[in-house]
Design a protein around this motif. Structure first.
Motif, PDB file in Angstrom:
ATOM      1  N   ALA A 199      13.703   4.454  -5.313  1.00  0.00           N
ATOM      2  CA  ALA A 199      13.501   3.704  -4.023  1.00  0.00           C
ATOM      3  C   ALA A 199      12.348   2.855  -3.962  1.00  0.00           C
ATOM      4  O   ALA A 199      12.193   1.393  -3.475  1.00  0.00           O
ATOM      5  CB  ALA A 199      13.461   5.607  -2.963  1.00  0.00           C
ATOM      6  N   ILE A 200      11.797   3.379  -4.538  1.00  0.00           N
ATOM      7  CA  ILE A 200      10.569   2.135  -5.235  1.00  0.00           C
ATOM      8  C   ILE A 200      10.528   1.256  -6.202  1.00  0.00           C
ATOM      9  O   ILE A 200      10.448   0.068  -5.322  1.00  0.00           O
ATOM     10  CB  ILE A 200       8.960   3.044  -5.605  1.00  0.00           C
TER      11      ILE A 200
ATOM     12  N   HIS B  83       4.073  -3.707  -9.840  1.00  0.00           N
ATOM     13  CA  HIS B  83       3.197  -3.233 -10.069  1.00  0.00           C
ATOM     14  C   HIS B  83       3.693  -1.523 -10.453  1.00  0.00           C
ATOM     15  O   HIS B  83       3.543  -0.568 -10.877  1.00  0.00           O
ATOM     16  CB  HIS B  83       2.028  -3.633 -10.770  1.00  0.00           C
ATOM     17  N   ALA B  84       3.556  -1.584  -8.666  1.00  0.00           N
ATOM     18  CA  ALA B  84       3.895   0.050  -7.889  1.00  0.00           C
ATOM     19  C   ALA B  84       5.709   0.148  -8.769  1.00  0.00           C
ATOM     20  O   ALA B  84       5.723   0.902  -8.872  1.00  0.00           O
ATOM     21  CB  ALA B  84       4.241  -0.163  -7.009  1.00  0.00           C
TER      22      ALA B  84
ATOM     23  N   ASN C 294       2.762   6.330  -2.672  1.00  0.00           N
ATOM     24  CA  ASN C 294       4.785   6.609  -2.867  1.00  0.00           C
ATOM     25  C   ASN C 294       4.702   6.610  -4.346  1.00  0.00           C
ATOM     26  O   ASN C 294       5.360   7.590  -5.038  1.00  0.00           O
ATOM     27  CB  ASN C 294       6.103   5.712  -2.022  1.00  0.00           C
ATOM     28  N   ALA C 295       4.457   5.813  -4.960  1.00  0.00           N
ATOM     29  CA  ALA C 295       4.335   5.687  -6.499  1.00  0.00           C
ATOM     30  C   ALA C 295       3.263   6.851  -7.564  1.00  0.00           C
ATOM     31  O   ALA C 295       4.287   7.332  -8.258  1.00  0.00           O
ATOM     32  CB  ALA C 295       4.734   4.152  -6.689  1.00  0.00           C
ATOM     33  N   ILE C 296       2.501   7.263  -7.167  1.00  0.00           N
ATOM     34  CA  ILE C 296       1.974   8.100  -7.401  1.00  0.00           C
ATOM     35  C   ILE C 296       1.917   9.396  -7.004  1.00  0.00           C
ATOM     36  O   ILE C 296       2.477  10.197  -7.523  1.00  0.00           O
ATOM     37  CB  ILE C 296       0.264   7.655  -7.342  1.00  0.00           C
TER      38      ILE C 296
ATOM     39  N   VAL D  14       0.997  -1.068  -0.033  1.00  0.00           N
ATOM     40  CA  VAL D  14      -0.104   0.103   0.377  1.00  0.00           C
ATOM     41  C   VAL D  14       1.153   1.838   0.043  1.00  0.00           C
ATOM     42  O   VAL D  14       0.230   2.097  -1.362  1.00  0.00           O
ATOM     43  CB  VAL D  14      -1.388  -0.273   1.462  1.00  0.00           C
ATOM     44  N   GLN D  15       1.974   1.320   0.846  1.00  0.00           N
ATOM     45  CA  GLN D  15       3.494   2.285   0.652  1.00  0.00           C
ATOM     46  C   GLN D  15       3.576   2.403   0.058  1.00  0.00           C
ATOM     47  O   GLN D  15       3.603   3.489  -0.837  1.00  0.00           O
ATOM     48  CB  GLN D  15       3.938   2.032   2.491  1.00  0.00           C
TER      49      GLN D  15
END
Length: 217
Positions: free
Chosen positions: A44-45, A96-97, A29-31, A24-25
């Motif tokens: 970082a993601i 996907h993130a 962070n991705a958006i 979820v985090q």
């Protein structure tokens, strides 16, 4: 023997919650990285996806130990089997993130992504779905799981709107075709995240329905 099994089930729930929180985090962070065009955060993601993969393997290890060492009864067997299926979808959400973050880097500073509000809404709705699907598993809440499945229609409708936005971009700016393709791909990633959250909820319902059947026997 049963107390040992229950201890491992509690550990399984704990790890499932941790993995759920992390993905979820990652979506959040991705958006944020996408809208802010923050390449550092995006990288970082992508790097953090390795940690999610490790959690998947850890959870699978717990499940296999429960199956092999504890010899669970049918009701518990279905619960553990559902967790194994769910964690695969959770790992794909993490992927996907990372995919979205990779697109953020490729699109660069000239992106018009901040004008596409439907994609931001998709991110918010998929995070809600994911949170509730994990809660449904831990809380054994079939009603919450069904609500997640119904909520997927919201994400699908937003995806349709996002596609309309992309078409407008192409019509108004024919030279932005490449970016339009990238934006559509990002919207598709969020749509897939909603599908994976739905899969998780469906496995929750499966495990709880089978539990009810076993209790009636």
């Amino acid at each position: 023997m049963r107390s040992k099994f229950d201890e491992q089930l509690l550990e399984l729930n704990k790890e499932m919650i941790e993995m759920g929180n992390k993905i979820v985090q990652s979506i959040k962070n991705a958006i944020e990285a996408l809208i802010a065009r923050d390449e550092k955060m995006a990288r970082a993601i992508m790097e953090g996806d390795v940690e999610i993969d490790h959690l998947q393997k850890k959870i699978e290890g717990i499940c296999f130990n429960l199956l092999i060492q504890q010899q669970p009864v049918a009701r518990d067997l279905r619960n553990v089997t559902a967790a194994l299926k769910m964690v695969t979808d959770m790992e794909r959400i993490g992927d996907h993130a990372a995919d979205i973050s990779e697109m953020t880097i490729l699109m660069g500073q000239g992106s018009q992504i901040d004008k596409f509000e439907h994609i931001s809404k998709m991110a918010t709705e998929t995070m809600i779905m994911l949170n509730h699907s994990i809660e449904a598993y831990v809380e054994k809440d079939v009603i919450k799981a069904k609500e997640v499945i119904e909520h997927d229609d919201v994400v699908d409708d937003l995806f349709v709107e996002a596609k309309k936005d992309v078409i407008k971009l192409i019509l108004n700016n024919p030279g932005e075709g490449e970016e339009a393709t990238d934006i559509l791909m990002i919207a598709k990633y969020f749509e897939r995240i909603g599908d994976h959250a739905t899969n998780i909820a469906e496995w929750v319902i499966f495990s709880l329905k089978q539990k009810e059947d076993a209790d009636e026997v």
